[in-house]
Each structure stands twice: as structure tokens, then as C-alpha cells.
Motif scaffolding. Structure first.
Motif, mmCIF file in Angstrom:
data_model
loop_
_atom_site.group_PDB
_atom_site.id
_atom_site.type_symbol
_atom_site.label_atom_id
_atom_site.label_comp_id
_atom_site.label_asym_id
_atom_site.label_seq_id
_atom_site.Cartn_x
_atom_site.Cartn_y
_atom_site.Cartn_z
ATOM 1 N N UNK A 391 3.558 10.673 0.719
ATOM 2 C CA UNK A 391 3.876 9.297 1.103
ATOM 3 C C UNK A 391 3.873 8.434 -0.166
ATOM 4 N N UNK A 392 4.769 7.473 -0.223
ATOM 5 C CA UNK A 392 4.956 6.656 -1.422
ATOM 6 C C UNK A 392 3.702 5.847 -1.746
ATOM 7 N N UNK A 393 3.367 5.721 -3.036
ATOM 8 C CA UNK A 393 2.203 4.914 -3.433
ATOM 9 C C UNK A 393 2.430 3.434 -3.174
ATOM 10 N N UNK A 394 1.328 2.710 -3.021
ATOM 11 C CA UNK A 394 1.394 1.272 -2.800
ATOM 12 C C UNK A 394 0.232 0.793 -1.958
ATOM 13 N N UNK A 395 0.181 -0.488 -1.708
ATOM 14 C CA UNK A 395 -0.889 -1.084 -0.919
ATOM 15 C C UNK A 395 -0.794 -0.659 0.536
ATOM 16 N N UNK A 456 -1.764 3.159 9.851
ATOM 17 C CA UNK A 456 -1.561 2.719 8.473
ATOM 18 C C UNK A 456 -0.407 1.736 8.430
ATOM 19 N N UNK A 457 -0.680 0.516 7.958
ATOM 20 C CA UNK A 457 0.360 -0.468 7.672
ATOM 21 C C UNK A 457 0.586 -0.475 6.165
ATOM 22 N N UNK A 458 1.833 -0.624 5.777
ATOM 23 C CA UNK A 458 2.187 -0.504 4.362
ATOM 24 C C UNK A 458 2.195 -1.881 3.709
ATOM 25 N N UNK A 459 1.027 -2.291 3.264
ATOM 26 C CA UNK A 459 0.783 -3.588 2.659
ATOM 27 C C UNK A 459 -0.623 -4.018 3.012
ATOM 28 N N UNK A 460 -1.069 -5.119 2.429
ATOM 29 C CA UNK A 460 -2.394 -5.651 2.739
ATOM 30 C C UNK A 460 -2.272 -6.674 3.870
#
Length: 496
Positions: A391-395, A456-460
Motif C-alpha cells: 500500500x502506498x506510503x503516506x498519512x 484505514x482512512x488515507x489521511x489524518x
């Protein structure tokens, strides 16, 4: 990305005024608030109600009818001055939708005679009256401010309102029962009804019958072509795409035929132990595609997982996923790829994994493969259908809304990130880092008996999710987060 499966919020702003204060204070401050919002954000988000309540229940009814006629599904009660505590809280009581309360700050030291509105004081009375009448309302951390301050608070409230509205019109469609030896994702459905969510429980035999009726569906080639375009070079199992397309159409048609009076739908699906041998594939890739359209499909009949995913979709307006809080990061991987490069302890890291249900747009790279765990005991050809890759890295925000086995609502929220570290493993997987994850794992996830699935949500989005869970009634003591080292958990041994 805009989804059709989540609400569009239109928030009505009603300024209120107490009769012993100049009404012009509320009117002028309402106009300034609307101007501040539309200068920065979409004017279609809000509606300015021209009726100003001056200690009048009749005007309260007029304002209520006005915002309903304007199509508002969320409400902001704005105390431009002290405000009429009875009629303003009655407005909130009889408005059917999420509501927030804000109060105007004084603008300048040069207008503290006739320009002093005392809304700071009035909001205390409003909150007291809301409690007396058992009315839920969102009051932000900083509810008193000038026009620019409060325009930001309104913009923050919109995704919270979107989730609350979505839940009030949501149907969860499940196909079960849950797999054997899978008690973890089973929970009483009573809490769904308590938060206005409907559920339709079906047998996987019902699903199998519907799937078989879609054999030879004329739309299958078009869906296959779309899958081929999405997968590109990752299309390693082309022979299975026709069946996957047939299954996707089965689910989408089921949604349209069974949504009933509900506007929004999410699915808790079955994927083992009999699914593979009877359908001839695993549904992971189809689940990922629906999640990418705003229709989350949880694995393993995880009803509260599907519920959690939907909340995250509403808040983020983006695809979410459901992963196992799965395995530890080996010490040699930590030393080689994380230590000294990122500000995380080894105990802050873990791997989140699932078979292949994460949307391709959230993958660093992906390929269509077979499900390795299932293939240990089944022919490989019936386990095809997973979308594998890192899965792609990021917040990210890891979270879950859950009922306990004795029917109590609880939730957790923890912000962190996916690290750009190769997992060297299989499935849809990533190396996650969450500050103080080790303690959070032990004293929240284990201590409070959460299942291993987390959304999991992709961001804060921790602030927004936390407020949604508060609004729908999760008790403060059961709304958990990853506490800093300076703040021990109640169950934490102080001498450890």
C-alpha cells in the motif's frame, strides 16, 4: 473523488438574537460570517436564513420551515448576541439533522457599549438548555470567534455532518453467517439500530443464487474491459476477470434492488470457507473496486467493519480500506529500513494486511494474484482474485466503531503513517507507524477486546472521526486514542 454513496451537506445558518440586545448585531454578524465562508469555500455548502429569532417561538417555527424549504440537512445556530435560550434550543430540537452551535466574539474595543453582544455568556445558557432537553449538538473546541474563525469551524463541521447524515440513512447488507472460528468480528446488532442504521442479513446461498442468475450478463464484457484498464500490467490472472465482473454486477444489482428506503449502502461480505470452492474465486478485487466508488465492502461478514469504513468514506470523501492489525515488523527490517530514518521506536511499528481488498488507487503497485493462505489447503485456481502489493506510503488514520459483546458502543482513533518500506510479504500490506502503538495495542485494543480488523482512512482525520463518534453517542470513557507516554492508561502498570 466524489461519491454518489455519501450525502451532500447543505447547512442552514440561523442567527438568533435576544430582545434586550440590538437585533442588528446578529444580522450584521450573520452576514459577515456568510461572507467569510463564501470568500474561501463553496457557497453551495451553506444557506443564510433571513429570519432572526428574538425570543420568539413563532419565529423559531418560521426559521425551521425556511431552512427546510431551502433543502438544508444540517443546521448552525449562530448566537450573534446572547441569544434566546428557549427558542434557539427548540429550533435544534425540531430540526431533523446534525446541528452545531457557534457564538460571536466582540469585534473591537471601540464598540463595547452598544456593540457588546455577550454571546460568550449566552452559549453557556444554550449548552445548559440543550442538556435539559436531551438534544445532541456539536459545539467545537473553540465555539466563540469572529467571522473568519467561525467560517473555519463551519467548514470543519461539514464532514462530521456528512457522516451523521449518512449513518441516519444507511443500510448495511450482509451475507453470512461469519466464518467458523471467527468470533472476533461478531457483535450484537442492537447498536446499529441505536444509531439509526438499518441492516439486511442474507445467506451466502442467496448471494450464490443471484450470482448464478448473472451468468452471461450482457454487461460483463464492459466490466472486464474496465478491470483490464485498471490493472494494466498487473493483470496476471485474466482468466478470472469474467467471473469477477459477474460477481461485481451481482453486488451492484443487489444494492439497487435491496436499498429500500435508504439512500446509502455498505456491504459485509463472505469470502471463506465455502465461497472459493463454490464461486470459483475470491472476492477481494471486487471489494476493492466497490470501495473505490464509495461502497465499502468489509471482509468476513464484519458488520461493524463495514460501518466503520462507511464513516471514514463520508468524512474523507475518499476510498478507505479494512486491514488486519496483523504482524510485527522484524527487528532486522526495523534496523535496516526504519531506525535512524524515521522518528519511531520499534514498538511503534506493525504491519497492516488483508488479502487484497484495498483500492488500486491506494496501492504503490499491485497485481492480480491468488490468495496464498487459502491456497495452502485449496487448489490455487479457486483462490484467484486478490489485489496484491504494498500500500502506498503516506498519512493514515486507523480507527474502528464497535459494539461490545454485551451491546455497548465504543470506538478508537489513532493517527500515523504508512512508511515507504518494502514489506517483502504478500497480500495488500504495508508497514505502519503509530506513535506509542505498543501501549495502544496492549491497553486499548487488547484490554478492551477489539477485533483484529481496523478501518484505514488515507489521511489524518482523527479530529473529525473523534467528533463523529462523540456525536453519535460513544461515551468519552470508551472513545480511545493512542495516548502519549506522559499519559498512562488506567490499566497500565505504573511500575512496568
Amino acid at each position: 473523488m466524489k461519491f454518489q454513496n455519501i450525502p451532500k451537506v447543505k447547512l442552514g445558518i440561523v442567527a438568533v438574537s435576544r430582545d434586550c440586545f440590538p437585533e442588528s448585531l446578529s444580522v450584521d454578524r450573520r452576514k459577515a460570517l456568510v461572507a467569510a465562508y463564501t470568500a474561501k469555500y463553496d457557497a453551495e455548502d451553506i444557506y443564510e436564513c433571513p429570519i432572526c429569532i428574538v425570543e420568539s417561538e413563532i419565529q423559531m417555527v418560521e426559521a425551521l420551515e425556511d431552512i427546510k424549504k431551502a433543502g438544508c440537512n444540517a443546521l448552525c445556530v449562530y448566537l450573534g448576541n446572547f441569544g434566546p435560550e428557549i427558542s434557539e434550543t427548540l429550533l435544534a430540537k425540531y430540526f431533523d439533522g446534525p446541528k452545531m452551535f457557534l457564538a460571536a466574539a466582540e469585534e473591537t474595543q471601540d464598540s463595547l457599549l452598544d456593540g457588546r453582544g455577550d454571546a460568550y455568556c449566552g452559549l453557556l445558557n444554550a449548552s445548559y438548555n440543550l442538556k435539559l432537553r436531551n438534544i445532541k449538538a456539536y459545539i467545537p473546541e473553540n465555539p466563540v470567534g469572529d467571522a473568519e474563525d467561525l467560517a473555519e469551524e463551519i467548514h470543519t463541521f461539514l464532514p462530521i455532518a456528512r457522516a451523521v447524515i449518512g449513518l441516519s440513512d444507511l443500510k448495511i447488507i450482509s451475507f453470512g453467517p461469519r466464518p467458523q472460528n471467527f468470533l472476533a468480528c461478531n457483535a450484537p446488532i442492537k447498536q446499529l439500530y441505536n444509531i439509526d442504521v438499518e441492516i439486511e442479513e442474507n445467506s451466502e446461498l442467496d448471494l450464490f443464487e443471484a450470482f448464478n442468475k448473472h451468468e452471461g450478463d450482457a454487461r460483463i464484457p464492459e466490466v472486464v474491459a474496465d478491470m483490464e484498464k485498471e490493472l494494466g500490467a498487473g493483470n496476471k490472472k485474466p482468466e478470472i476477470l469474467s467471473k469477477l465482473a459477474q460477481y461485481e454486477l451481482t453486488l451492484l444489482d443487489w444494492v439497487e434492488e435491496h436499498r429500500g428506503y435508504r439512500k446509502y449502502v455498505t456491504i459485509a461480505g463472505k469470502c471463506w470457507p465455502a465461497f472459493q470452492t463454490q464461486f470459483g474465486f475470491v472476492p477481494c478485487y471486487v471489494n476493492s473496486r466497490l470501495a473505490g466508488r464509495g461502497i465499502p465492502v468489509s471482509c468476513e461478514v464484519d458488520i461493524y467493519g463495514a460501518l466503520s469504513e462507511f464513516v471514514g468514506t463520508c468524512v474523507s470523501e475518499d476510498a478507505v480500506t479494512l486491514l488486519d492489525i496483523n504482524n510485527s515488523v522484524p527487528k532486522d527490517m526495523y534496523k535496516e529500513s526504519i531506525e535512524g530514518k524515521f522518528d519511531y521506536k520499534h514498538s511503534d511499528t506493525f504491519m497492516g494486511f488483508h488479502c487484497g481488498n484495498t483500492c488500486s488507487s491506494k496501492m504503490a503497485s499491485c497485481e492480480m494474484k491468488y490468495q496464498k493462505i487459502m491456497a495452502r489447503s485449496l487448489p490455487i485456481e479457486v483462490t484467484n482474485g486478490t489485489l496484491e502489493g504494498d500500500i502506498a506510503p503516506g498519512e493514515i488514520t486507523f480507527y474502528r466503531l464497535q459494539s461490545t459483546s454485551d451491546g455497548k458502543l465504543r470506538a478508537y482513533v489513532a493517527e500515523g503513517e504508512i512508511l515507504p518500506v518494502a514489506t517483502r510479504s504478500f497480500g495488500g500490506i504495508a508497514v505502519f507507524a503509530i506513535p506509542e502503538m505498543g501501549r495502544f495495542y496492549r491497553h486499548v485494543l487488547v484490554q478492551k477486546n477489539y477485533p483484529h480488523h481496523g478501518a484505514v482512512a488515507f489521511g489524518h482525520f482523527g479530529k473529525l472521526l473523534y467528533e463523529v463518534f462523540k456525536y453519535i453517542g460513544v461515551p468519552f470513557k470508551d472513545l480511545n486514542y493512542n495516548q502519549p507516554a506522559s499519559l498512562p492508561y488506567p490499566s497500565e502498570n505504573p511500575f512496568a
